[in-house]
Design an enzyme around this catalytic site. Structure first.
Site, mmCIF file in Angstrom:
data_model
loop_
_atom_site.group_PDB
_atom_site.id
_atom_site.type_symbol
_atom_site.label_atom_id
_atom_site.label_comp_id
_atom_site.label_asym_id
_atom_site.label_seq_id
_atom_site.Cartn_x
_atom_site.Cartn_y
_atom_site.Cartn_z
ATOM 1 C CD GLU A 1 8.233 -2.049 -5.134
ATOM 2 O OE1 GLU A 1 7.721 -2.860 -5.941
ATOM 3 O OE2 GLU A 1 7.776 -1.843 -3.996
ATOM 4 C CG ASP B 1 9.612 -0.413 -1.887
ATOM 5 O OD1 ASP B 1 9.209 0.071 -2.949
ATOM 6 O OD2 ASP B 1 9.455 -1.605 -1.566
ATOM 7 C CD GLU C 1 6.311 -0.302 1.671
ATOM 8 O OE1 GLU C 1 5.509 -0.610 0.786
ATOM 9 O OE2 GLU C 1 6.719 -1.101 2.544
#
Length: 287
Positions: free
Chosen positions: A101, A103, A105
């Site tokens: 993953e 990310d 955010e």
């Protein structure tokens, strides 16, 4: 003769507009709504997408295709006003227990306080590679472009084409790197007031609901895998992302970002990692 030239220019301009329109990505073509029902809306003929959060549910979408390396661009306009407790995301992820993953955010805050940009990298199910930043602009006032470049050598996070973080492939030093699992693109808006704002001390104020974030101009200049994987989603495809790194200007920019705007770096968190920092922290300043 002047009129003829004028007509010719008009025709050329029209053709150019049609070519640009044809090459522009559409959320209808590229994405599926993954949760939230009508809280996720595709607008303007597929050019824009809005996600909303209320006290019952958030919302999200995911790419129709899986990718193995590429450059992924998305323009976002974040939740305005009191966004405390909310998290808006744009990320890549594979599936399964040992997932990879990458990310972006965006952690909301009470009115007048800055968003926190949270980045992380997971490989083989293991993360703990967080870096956080405050921005040098208001991400709720206008659209800005957030980019993930992912190749076999490194991962680069960019904001308006300014690099903010590089995570290099240190597989040879025993540091897992996402390099073999295809990933989809995901985006979501959800409630995380148990941790998102000031460690969970500031909760979501539901009197401000629904909260809404806007997305547009998604582009994946990337290697598709699986069915229908012959071409990328970019007509003007080039493979510069496959070896992309930082030139001298990029190094100066990332130095500025990490000196002036970084608020957390896992590589410096001795309290959290009392047994010693990870091996990659010893090899590069730009993680």
């Amino acid at each position: 003769m002047a009129k003829s030239n004028s007509n010719l220019c008009a025709v050329v301009l029209l053709i150019s507009i049609l070519i640009v329109a044809a090459s522009a990505g559409s959320f209808y073509d590229d994405m599926d709504i993954s949760f939230g029902g009508e809280r996720a809306k595709i607008l303007n003929g597929g050019q824009d997408l809005s996600l909303s959060l209320d006290q019952y549910s958030g919302s999200g979408f995911q790419s129709k295709h899986e990718y193995l390396f590429g450059r992924f661009d998305m323009q976002l306009k974040l939740v305005p006003g009191n966004s405390a407790g909310t998290v808006t995301t744009f990320y890549l992820s594979s599936q399964g227990a040992g997932h990879d993953e990458i990310d972006f955010e965006f952690l909301g805050n009470s009115t007048g306080n800055p968003y926190t940009i949270h980045t992380n990298v997971y490989s083989q199910g293991k993360g703990n590679k967080e870096q956080q930043f405050h921005l040098w602009f208001d991400p709720t006032a206008a659209f800005h472009t957030y980019t993930i470049v992912w190749n076999s050598l490194r991962i680069i996070f960019l904001i308006d084409n300014i690099p903010v973080r590089v995570f290099n492939n240190n597989d040879a030093a025993g540091v897992p790197f996402p390099k073999s699992q295809p990933m989809r693109v995901y985006a979501s808006l959800w409630n995380a007031d148990d941790w998102a704002t000031q460690g969970g001390r500031v909760k979501t104020d539901w009197t401000n609901a629904p909260f809404t974030a806007l997305y547009r101009k998604f582009n994946a200049n990337a290697k598709k895998v699986g069915p229908n994987s012959v071409s990328t989603s970019s007509i003007n495809d080039n493979q510069s992302w496959s070896t992309q790194g930082l030139d001298a200007a990029g190094r100066n920019r990332i130095r500025w970002v990490q000196t002036k705007h970084m608020i957390y770096n896992y590589c410096n968190d001795r309290k959290r990692f009392p047994n010693g920092i990870s091996a990659e922290c010893k090899t590069s300043r730009f993680l």
